[in-house]
Each structure stands twice: as C-alpha cells, then as structure tokens.
Design a protein around this motif. Structure first.
Motif: not given
Length: 344
Positions: A122, A131, A222-223
């Motif tokens: 990322d 996200a 988490h996304p």
C-alpha cells in the motif's frame, strides 16, 4: 487487573537492555517511539547460534541497538533463523534486515506473511475508495478521513523489505530449537494467524500479543475485510489456550513483564470482553453508528483527533460484527452511514 493469582517472578530489563532468564533464553527489550514504549523479543540458544523471536520496529534507534548487541557477548554469534509471531511492525519490522544480514530464513505463518506483504504494498498507492467508504460508514467526518488519506501507506515505512520466501509456521507444528522442542500455537483475533511458541519441557509460552499481562490486545476489523468477525476468533483462541496450555507455564509476552497465572489472565480477558459486549447490547436499544459506541465499549469517549481513533473504530466494528453474526443486532445503511440496533 484481576489478579491475586498472577505474579511476575522476573525483573524486566531496562529499555535497550537484556537479561538472561535461564534455560537458554534471553530477554531483550527494544525501544518504540510510542506511548507503548517497548517490545520484548527473545533469543533462544540454537545448535549453531541463536534463534530470534520477533525483531522490533524499523527505526534508526533499533537498528543501532541491533548493531551493538550483535557485536557483544552473548549475542556475538550467528542468528540461525528469525521467527515472527505476527505481521505488526513492532514484531516484523527488522526481520528483512536481520535475515539478509545472516543469510537465514524467516519463519512466519502463511496468513501473517501474505497479509503483511499486501499491506506493505500500500505504500505505493493512494487510499483506496473501499477504505474511505468503510470509515464513512463508521461515521467518520471529512477531517478524519482526510487525515487517514495523508497517513495511508505508513505501515510499510516501519518494515524493512521482507524476504521473498519464508518457512511456514502452522498449527501444531513441532520445531527443535537447540535441545528443546517447541510447539507452534496459532491464535486469531489480534491478527489473522498469530503464532505463539510453547515449550512443554521448559514450561515456557512465548505469547507475542496473543496474551498480554496488563493490557488487552486490539481486536479489529479492517477495510480489507469489512465483514470479518475477528472477535469470534479471539474468544475461541482464549478458550483453546485455557484448555490446552498448562497453567504453570511462564508466559513471555511481547509487552510488559513475564508472568505466571496464564489461566487467570485468560479468564480476565474473557470476562472483560463479555462485560464490554453487554454494555454494547444495552447501548443498541437505540440506533448507533460505530463512532457512537466508543464510550460504551471503552468507558470513555475517543475524540476524532486522537491517535487511538482508528484502533477504536476497528475494535468497535469487531464487536458489532460479532453481534451481527450472532443475529443479536441489525444493520441499516442511511445516506452512506451504517446504523446498528438491537434485533429484538
């Protein structure tokens, strides 16, 4: 804290120092530039040198400390392998540097290694729309989302480039380190496939972040997987540890001090989580967003400007997803924001 049945038999080394704790095990306390200011890592006597469990954050201070430690007795010997309990930067941050320096393998569970590689990647891109949608649904305002955008990719900056191959740690695997056999114990919740190491002969459990003596491990959604249910995995892992690891082990955690009283600590963690979920159930008699339940879960509000806002969001979502999967609550999306309420 519970715990008349927990006690701490060893004096901890100062940050940047080490101590031998017997049985061919060395305790090193590395610095972290955070409110939680240290991580414990462990060096184990091995056949041709020392095996290392966890590595510290990638920082200049930690790099300098490793350079110093590895030149001086008793650590002026080759590393034979590097074990990493899980993917968080304070555990895996220096693994790439150490494995390359000594030409040794990284030992890590498959999900932790692959997830870490994904998150490090990322660094090279903008915050993804999925996200941003995840945090908008949680109730984040524009300022918090913009702060997330600017910090996106920071995870990878705390980790040296990982090796391109690894040795897999798997549940129940038995590994000989020196003259002793260690069993791989896999936990879930705090991270996807957290590996602890248990030695029955030495009565030692290297617990990483799966069991900590004075703080509870963050259990977050988490996304990357917004509908995950890590809380179910966390609670199941507590049960498994209590049923399968004897109470007389000395627990070597990643933070704070070594302790006796594993079963008391597991029971306290379970009871504390059950109380938090009960408060959440009561709060959801009226519809709430993720950001509205912080005070109920954590006994205090968490401001959007706080460094804990991201972690609080992930843990609150984990509690809500747990109740959703049990059918206890319902979720309704209104204008891009998720609202949760009791199902009956």
């Amino acid at each position: 804290m519970p715990h008349e049945t927990m006690h701490y038999p060893l004096e901890a080394p100062a940050i940047s120092q080490w101590r031998a704790i017997g049985q061919g095990v060395y305790w090193v306390r590395l610095p972290m530039p955070l409110a939680l200011d240290h991580i414990n890592v462990w060096l184990l006597e091995d056949s041709d040198g020392l095996a290392l469990v966890d590595t510290g954050l990638r920082t200049e201070a930690v790099l300098d400390l490793w350079e110093k430690l590895l030149r001086e007795p008793p650590f002026d010997r080759p590393l034979t392998r590097v074990f990493v309990t899980h993917m968080h930067p304070d555990h895996v941050g220096m693994a790439g540097w150490l494995t390359r320096r000594f030409g040794v393998k990284l030992w890590m569970s498959r999900l932790e290694y692959l997830t870490c590689r994904t998150m490090v990647a990322d660094m090279s891109r903008e915050a993804p729309p999925d996200a941003l949608e995840f945090f908008r649904e949680a109730g984040w305002q524009d300022a918090a989302i913009e702060k997330y955008r600017t910090r996106f990719g920071a995870f990878g900056q705390m980790i040296y480039k990982l090796p391109d191959s690894f040795r897999r740690l798997a549940r129940g695997q038995r590994i000989t380190i020196g003259d002793s056999e260690w069993q791989v114990v896999i936990g879930q919740g705090h991270s996807p496939e957290h590996a602890c190491l248990y030695c029955a002969e030495k009565k030692l459990l290297i617990s990483g972040d799966q069991v900590l003596p004075k703080i509870s491990s963050n259990v977050s959604v988490h996304p990357l997987e917004p509908e995950a249910n890590p809380m179910a995995g966390w609670l199941a892992s507590l049960d498994w540890l209590q049923e399968n690891i004897p109470d007389d082990v000395l627990v070597l955690p990643a933070h704070d001090d070594c302790f006796h009283g594993l079963h008391a600590r597991l029971q306290h963690l379970r009871d504390s989580q059950m109380r938090s979920l009960e408060r959440l159930r009561a709060a959801l008699r009226e519809p709430r967003r993720v950001v509205d339940v912080f005070a109920d879960l954590f006994s205090r509000p968490i401001e959007a400007t706080s460094s804990h806002y991201h972690l609080a969001t992930g843990e609150a979502q984990a509690c809500l997803n747990y109740l959703l999967e049990r059918g206890e609550i319902r979720r309704e999306l209104r204008d891009g924001v998720a609202w949760y309420s009791a199902a009956y």
